[in-house]
Design an enzyme around this catalytic site. Sequence first.
Site, mmCIF file in Angstrom:
data_model
loop_
_atom_site.group_PDB
_atom_site.id
_atom_site.type_symbol
_atom_site.label_atom_id
_atom_site.label_comp_id
_atom_site.label_asym_id
_atom_site.label_seq_id
_atom_site.Cartn_x
_atom_site.Cartn_y
_atom_site.Cartn_z
ATOM 1 N N VAL A 160 1.107 -3.851 4.050
ATOM 2 C CA VAL A 160 0.970 -5.103 4.793
ATOM 3 C C VAL A 160 2.190 -6.010 4.655
ATOM 4 O O VAL A 160 2.284 -7.041 5.327
ATOM 5 C CB VAL A 160 -0.307 -5.874 4.390
ATOM 6 C CG1 VAL A 160 -1.545 -5.098 4.793
ATOM 7 C CG2 VAL A 160 -0.307 -6.214 2.915
ATOM 8 N N LYS A 204 0.584 3.266 -3.092
ATOM 9 C CA LYS A 204 -0.588 4.109 -3.348
ATOM 10 C C LYS A 204 -0.239 5.598 -3.313
ATOM 11 O O LYS A 204 -0.734 6.371 -4.133
ATOM 12 C CB LYS A 204 -1.684 3.812 -2.315
ATOM 13 C CG LYS A 204 -2.256 2.411 -2.398
ATOM 14 C CD LYS A 204 -3.189 2.122 -1.228
ATOM 15 C CE LYS A 204 -3.739 0.712 -1.280
ATOM 16 N NZ LYS A 204 -4.577 0.399 -0.107
ATOM 17 N N SER A 263 0.802 -1.235 0.000
ATOM 18 C CA SER A 263 0.000 0.000 0.000
ATOM 19 C C SER A 263 0.828 1.275 0.000
ATOM 20 O O SER A 263 0.285 2.358 -0.253
ATOM 21 C CB SER A 263 -0.953 0.010 1.202
ATOM 22 O OG SER A 263 -2.031 -0.874 0.986
ATOM 23 N N TYR A 268 -3.944 3.080 7.599
ATOM 24 C CA TYR A 268 -5.215 2.352 7.578
ATOM 25 C C TYR A 268 -6.174 2.966 8.608
ATOM 26 O O TYR A 268 -6.151 4.182 8.817
ATOM 27 C CB TYR A 268 -4.990 0.856 7.814
ATOM 28 C CG TYR A 268 -4.043 0.225 6.822
ATOM 29 C CD1 TYR A 268 -4.264 0.328 5.455
ATOM 30 C CD2 TYR A 268 -2.911 -0.472 7.249
ATOM 31 C CE1 TYR A 268 -3.404 -0.260 4.538
ATOM 32 C CE2 TYR A 268 -2.043 -1.067 6.342
ATOM 33 C CZ TYR A 268 -2.295 -0.946 4.984
ATOM 34 O OH TYR A 268 -1.437 -1.524 4.088
ATOM 35 N N TYR A 297 -2.560 -2.081 -10.694
ATOM 36 C CA TYR A 297 -2.594 -1.986 -9.235
ATOM 37 C C TYR A 297 -1.848 -3.149 -8.588
ATOM 38 O O TYR A 297 -1.027 -2.951 -7.671
ATOM 39 C CB TYR A 297 -4.040 -1.942 -8.751
ATOM 40 C CG TYR A 297 -4.179 -1.975 -7.254
ATOM 41 C CD1 TYR A 297 -3.762 -0.897 -6.477
ATOM 42 C CD2 TYR A 297 -4.725 -3.087 -6.601
ATOM 43 C CE1 TYR A 297 -3.878 -0.927 -5.088
ATOM 44 C CE2 TYR A 297 -4.846 -3.122 -5.228
ATOM 45 C CZ TYR A 297 -4.422 -2.042 -4.476
ATOM 46 O OH TYR A 297 -4.530 -2.079 -3.102
#
Length: 311
Positions: A257, A63, A60, A239, A187
């Site tokens: 993660v 992102k 992540s 998160y 992605y």
Amino acid sequence: MEELQRLVDLCRPLYTRGQAASYIPALADKDPSLFFVHIIDEHGKSFSSGDVTEKFTLQSISKVISFIYVCEEHGLDEVLKHVDVEPTGDSFNSIIRLENTYLGKPFNPLINAGAITVSSLLVGNTKEQQLVGLYNFISKMTGVETTINEEVYQSEIVTADRNRAIAYYLKSNEVLVGDVEVALDNYFRQCSIEVDARCLAKIGLILSNDGVDPLTNEYFFSKKIAKVAKALMLTCGMYNASGKFATFVGIPAKSGVSGAVLSIANPESMEGLSGKIGIATFGPAIDEIGNSVTSIAFLKKISEQYDLSIF
């Protein structure tokens, strides 16, 4: 830099409070006791602990990088037509906000819905061109050729049912641009990009210095984009523990993660380090939310020790 090493040693045993991510099979095999730290400041001085040459996947953290890249290519205003900048308090793969929001626009680019939407905006006429642009952007910042972990990429594909559902919902609401499968594959591949702690910290340093590498004075993205990215990291980057992290650590950060965390700060003095800094930590043992337990503990301790909080 004995004090920084002491804090690393103090936090390393805390890995027993978490475990390596199991829902992506290729991540489950990482030794949960690993803990690496690399910090670099605007003067080129650095601190390292552990094997900072060992590679891990961005997950992540990619992102925030893809968001910055797409904003630099399209312009911030254009990207914000497709994704908002509001925190949710929900898990990263939640779909409920899409159903409760007018036209299903993702709340921010750091949740899966927003990141998949951003992936659909990658520049290029083909999937290959889109990925090359993102890879080159990362390579120029790190000085290292960008590669992906094929095993992790394949694991992303076979565990992607929820992400596929999110993507097709976005497409049905005309939020996602172009082909759904292309956006999803982009992605999955960006999440599977491999870096080491030195490369990740260098990206953090550039972000900390508002898009310019302070060591070379090379421009990568605008100060306006950097400001938005840092605000997103502070409010959405950890998160649905982002509020607690902002309260008790108080620095912009983004976790993945895989166990990696990218952070930035601006200490007056940190054992010879000062000014704008990039911080990379990696500890595969994650908590139930998805954040590295050793990284969180270490970042909290250095924030308290060196007064890093922006508040």
